[in-house]
Write an enzyme that holds these catalytic residues in place. Sequence first.
Site, PDB file in Angstrom:
ATOM      1  N   ASP A  16      48.862  23.210  38.219  1.00 30.40           N
ATOM      2  CA  ASP A  16      48.263  24.535  38.413  1.00 30.40           C
ATOM      3  C   ASP A  16      47.938  24.620  39.894  1.00 30.40           C
ATOM      4  O   ASP A  16      46.778  24.706  40.289  1.00 30.40           O
ATOM      5  CB  ASP A  16      47.006  24.696  37.551  1.00 30.40           C
ATOM      6  CG  ASP A  16      46.510  26.141  37.508  1.00 30.40           C
ATOM      7  OD1 ASP A  16      47.196  27.032  38.050  1.00 30.40           O
ATOM      8  OD2 ASP A  16      45.419  26.384  36.941  1.00 30.40           O
ATOM      9  N   ASN A  71      44.890  34.950  41.725  1.00 22.88           N
ATOM     10  CA  ASN A  71      44.322  33.610  41.814  1.00 22.88           C
ATOM     11  C   ASN A  71      42.818  33.659  42.107  1.00 22.88           C
ATOM     12  O   ASN A  71      42.169  34.674  41.879  1.00 22.88           O
ATOM     13  CB  ASN A  71      45.099  32.759  42.827  1.00 22.88           C
ATOM     14  CG  ASN A  71      45.269  31.326  42.354  1.00 22.88           C
ATOM     15  OD1 ASN A  71      44.299  30.611  42.164  1.00 22.88           O
ATOM     16  ND2 ASN A  71      46.509  30.914  42.145  1.00 22.88           N
ATOM     17  N   ARG A  72      42.291  32.561  42.627  1.00 23.57           N
ATOM     18  CA  ARG A  72      40.835  32.427  42.710  1.00 23.57           C
ATOM     19  C   ARG A  72      40.275  32.757  44.089  1.00 23.57           C
ATOM     20  O   ARG A  72      40.866  32.412  45.109  1.00 23.57           O
ATOM     21  CB  ARG A  72      40.427  31.001  42.329  1.00 23.57           C
ATOM     22  CG  ARG A  72      40.617  30.706  40.856  1.00 23.57           C
ATOM     23  CD  ARG A  72      40.627  29.216  40.548  1.00 23.57           C
ATOM     24  NE  ARG A  72      40.873  28.979  39.120  1.00 23.57           N
ATOM     25  CZ  ARG A  72      42.075  28.973  38.555  1.00 23.57           C
ATOM     26  NH1 ARG A  72      43.163  29.185  39.293  1.00 23.57           N
ATOM     27  NH2 ARG A  72      42.208  28.766  37.261  1.00 23.57           N
ATOM     28  N   GLN A 129      52.308  29.650  42.948  1.00 20.34           N
ATOM     29  CA  GLN A 129      51.528  28.867  41.995  1.00 20.34           C
ATOM     30  C   GLN A 129      52.480  28.378  40.912  1.00 20.34           C
ATOM     31  O   GLN A 129      53.121  29.179  40.227  1.00 20.34           O
ATOM     32  CB  GLN A 129      50.434  29.738  41.374  1.00 20.34           C
ATOM     33  CG  GLN A 129      49.403  28.953  40.580  1.00 20.34           C
ATOM     34  CD  GLN A 129      48.318  28.343  41.446  1.00 20.34           C
ATOM     35  OE1 GLN A 129      48.308  28.548  42.670  1.00 20.34           O
ATOM     36  NE2 GLN A 129      47.411  27.594  40.857  1.00 20.34           N
ATOM     37  N   HIS A 189      42.068  36.547  39.593  1.00 25.97           N
ATOM     38  CA  HIS A 189      43.083  37.568  39.275  1.00 25.97           C
ATOM     39  C   HIS A 189      42.531  38.993  39.238  1.00 25.97           C
ATOM     40  O   HIS A 189      42.884  39.788  38.368  1.00 25.97           O
ATOM     41  CB  HIS A 189      43.754  37.251  37.930  1.00 25.97           C
ATOM     42  CG  HIS A 189      44.640  36.038  37.945  1.00 25.97           C
ATOM     43  ND1 HIS A 189      45.364  35.637  39.062  1.00 25.97           N
ATOM     44  CD2 HIS A 189      44.948  35.147  36.964  1.00 25.97           C
ATOM     45  CE1 HIS A 189      46.068  34.546  38.757  1.00 25.97           C
ATOM     46  NE2 HIS A 189      45.835  34.234  37.508  1.00 25.97           N
ATOM     47  N   GLU A 207      54.308  31.880  40.012  1.00 23.82           N
ATOM     48  CA  GLU A 207      53.621  33.049  40.556  1.00 23.82           C
ATOM     49  C   GLU A 207      53.713  33.039  42.081  1.00 23.82           C
ATOM     50  O   GLU A 207      52.902  32.406  42.742  1.00 23.82           O
ATOM     51  CB  GLU A 207      52.153  33.039  40.133  1.00 23.82           C
ATOM     52  CG  GLU A 207      51.925  32.874  38.637  1.00 23.82           C
ATOM     53  CD  GLU A 207      50.539  32.312  38.315  1.00 23.82           C
ATOM     54  OE1 GLU A 207      49.537  32.876  38.804  1.00 23.82           O
ATOM     55  OE2 GLU A 207      50.458  31.305  37.586  1.00 23.82           O
ATOM     56  N   HIS A 242      52.921  37.256  36.586  1.00 28.88           N
ATOM     57  CA  HIS A 242      52.385  36.122  35.835  1.00 28.88           C
ATOM     58  C   HIS A 242      53.118  35.853  34.510  1.00 28.88           C
ATOM     59  O   HIS A 242      52.491  35.559  33.494  1.00 28.88           O
ATOM     60  CB  HIS A 242      50.895  36.378  35.576  1.00 28.88           C
ATOM     61  CG  HIS A 242      50.064  35.145  35.405  1.00 28.88           C
ATOM     62  ND1 HIS A 242      50.220  34.283  34.341  1.00 28.88           N
ATOM     63  CD2 HIS A 242      49.063  34.633  36.157  1.00 28.88           C
ATOM     64  CE1 HIS A 242      49.336  33.302  34.447  1.00 28.88           C
ATOM     65  NE2 HIS A 242      48.620  33.487  35.534  1.00 28.88           N
ATOM     66  N   THR A 243      54.447  35.947  34.524  1.00 29.15           N
ATOM     67  CA  THR A 243      55.195  35.663  33.291  1.00 29.15           C
ATOM     68  C   THR A 243      55.212  34.164  32.985  1.00 29.15           C
ATOM     69  O   THR A 243      55.338  33.331  33.890  1.00 29.15           O
ATOM     70  CB  THR A 243      56.634  36.202  33.418  1.00 29.15           C
ATOM     71  OG1 THR A 243      56.568  37.623  33.431  1.00 29.15           O
ATOM     72  CG2 THR A 243      57.520  35.768  32.265  1.00 29.15           C
ATOM     73  N   TYR A 244      55.083  33.852  31.705  1.00 27.19           N
ATOM     74  CA  TYR A 244      55.260  32.477  31.211  1.00 27.19           C
ATOM     75  C   TYR A 244      56.694  32.350  30.715  1.00 27.19           C
ATOM     76  O   TYR A 244      57.091  33.019  29.763  1.00 27.19           O
ATOM     77  CB  TYR A 244      54.325  32.200  30.030  1.00 27.19           C
ATOM     78  CG  TYR A 244      52.860  32.065  30.362  1.00 27.19           C
ATOM     79  CD1 TYR A 244      52.225  30.825  30.303  1.00 27.19           C
ATOM     80  CD2 TYR A 244      52.092  33.173  30.687  1.00 27.19           C
ATOM     81  CE1 TYR A 244      50.862  30.693  30.557  1.00 27.19           C
ATOM     82  CE2 TYR A 244      50.732  33.060  30.949  1.00 27.19           C
ATOM     83  CZ  TYR A 244      50.128  31.818  30.882  1.00 27.19           C
ATOM     84  OH  TYR A 244      48.783  31.698  31.136  1.00 27.19           O
TER      85      TYR A 244
END
Length: 339
Positions: A238, A71-72, A277, A97, A304, A172-174
């Site tokens: 998000d 993340n940020r 997330q 990331h 996430e 981070h799987t979609y």
Amino acid sequence: MAHQSKKAEIFELNNGFMHVKITNYGCTITSLSIPDKNGKLDDVVLGFDSVDPYLQGAGSYYGCIVGRVANRIKDGKFTLNGVQYSLPLNKPPNSLHGGFKGFDKQIWDVVEHKQGDTPSITFKYHSRDGEEGYPGDLSLTATYTLVSKTTMRLDMEAVAENKPTIVNLAQHTYWNLAGHHSGNVLDHHIQIWGNHYTPVDEHTVPTGEIVPVKGTPFDFTSEKRIGQDIGKVGMGYDHNYVLDCGDEKSGLKHAAKVREPSSKRVLDLWTDAPGMQFYTGNYVDGVTGKGGAIYNKHAGLCLETQGFPNAINHANFPSIVVEPGQKYKHSMLFEFSLA
């Protein structure tokens, strides 16, 4: 010592029911196939057919493990023990990331690959002091195991070798439980065991507040269609949820349950991380994936589990500092069923 040049390959875990493909490039899940209500196998993760698109940077963090810090981090700056560190601003004005070449863009070593009823694969990576601006040497392992016919477990560990550092790994799987090629996930239903979330500023960095979800479009404390309120939150979800109300099972707490009405597939996610997330693929835009499928906005959703974003700059967030000799641990359990 013989130095072998490492190459990116795809490995398989198969227990006769679930079939998973994972590459050592970023510990990335490229495919996960499970039956629907009619027993039809479908691949429920967004991704690519070979390692090449991943190596070329196609898609945005599809299926990988991100780090050293997920993340940020605001302005790419943090102070640890009085020392200020500056990280690359790969998502200006922030660091995202792990930087330009985070753990998702490294080739990990495969240290074990077991077949059988509970097949597993273990990857290892050594992150050196100063890599992408982070202090201290860090040795990491990630193990994916099919612990039952319908369940996959991920165990991530990192040991700080010589300096205090910060660590926050995320998977981070979609996901698209109707099949990766089936369009958007707005008709999926989700329940998130989080009574609170961390609101963000205009650059999607948490402000430091921890706010109740009750009465807001962020409330998923009871199951709700993802598309129901998505129009009220800008581009889409998000946001980091505080996992503060799930029941526990073998040291892991219930984070989320996703249900897809047409296939009847359900994914229950359990974790020992403090946050998650929830991301609805807001920036996915015409990506060509497996079998020529085109992924557009909201084509997948990410769950996430993580430490809170920018935690190092907010004393009220759970700490992500790891001291020398200490071990960071983070486990996730992905449990599939039919409803």
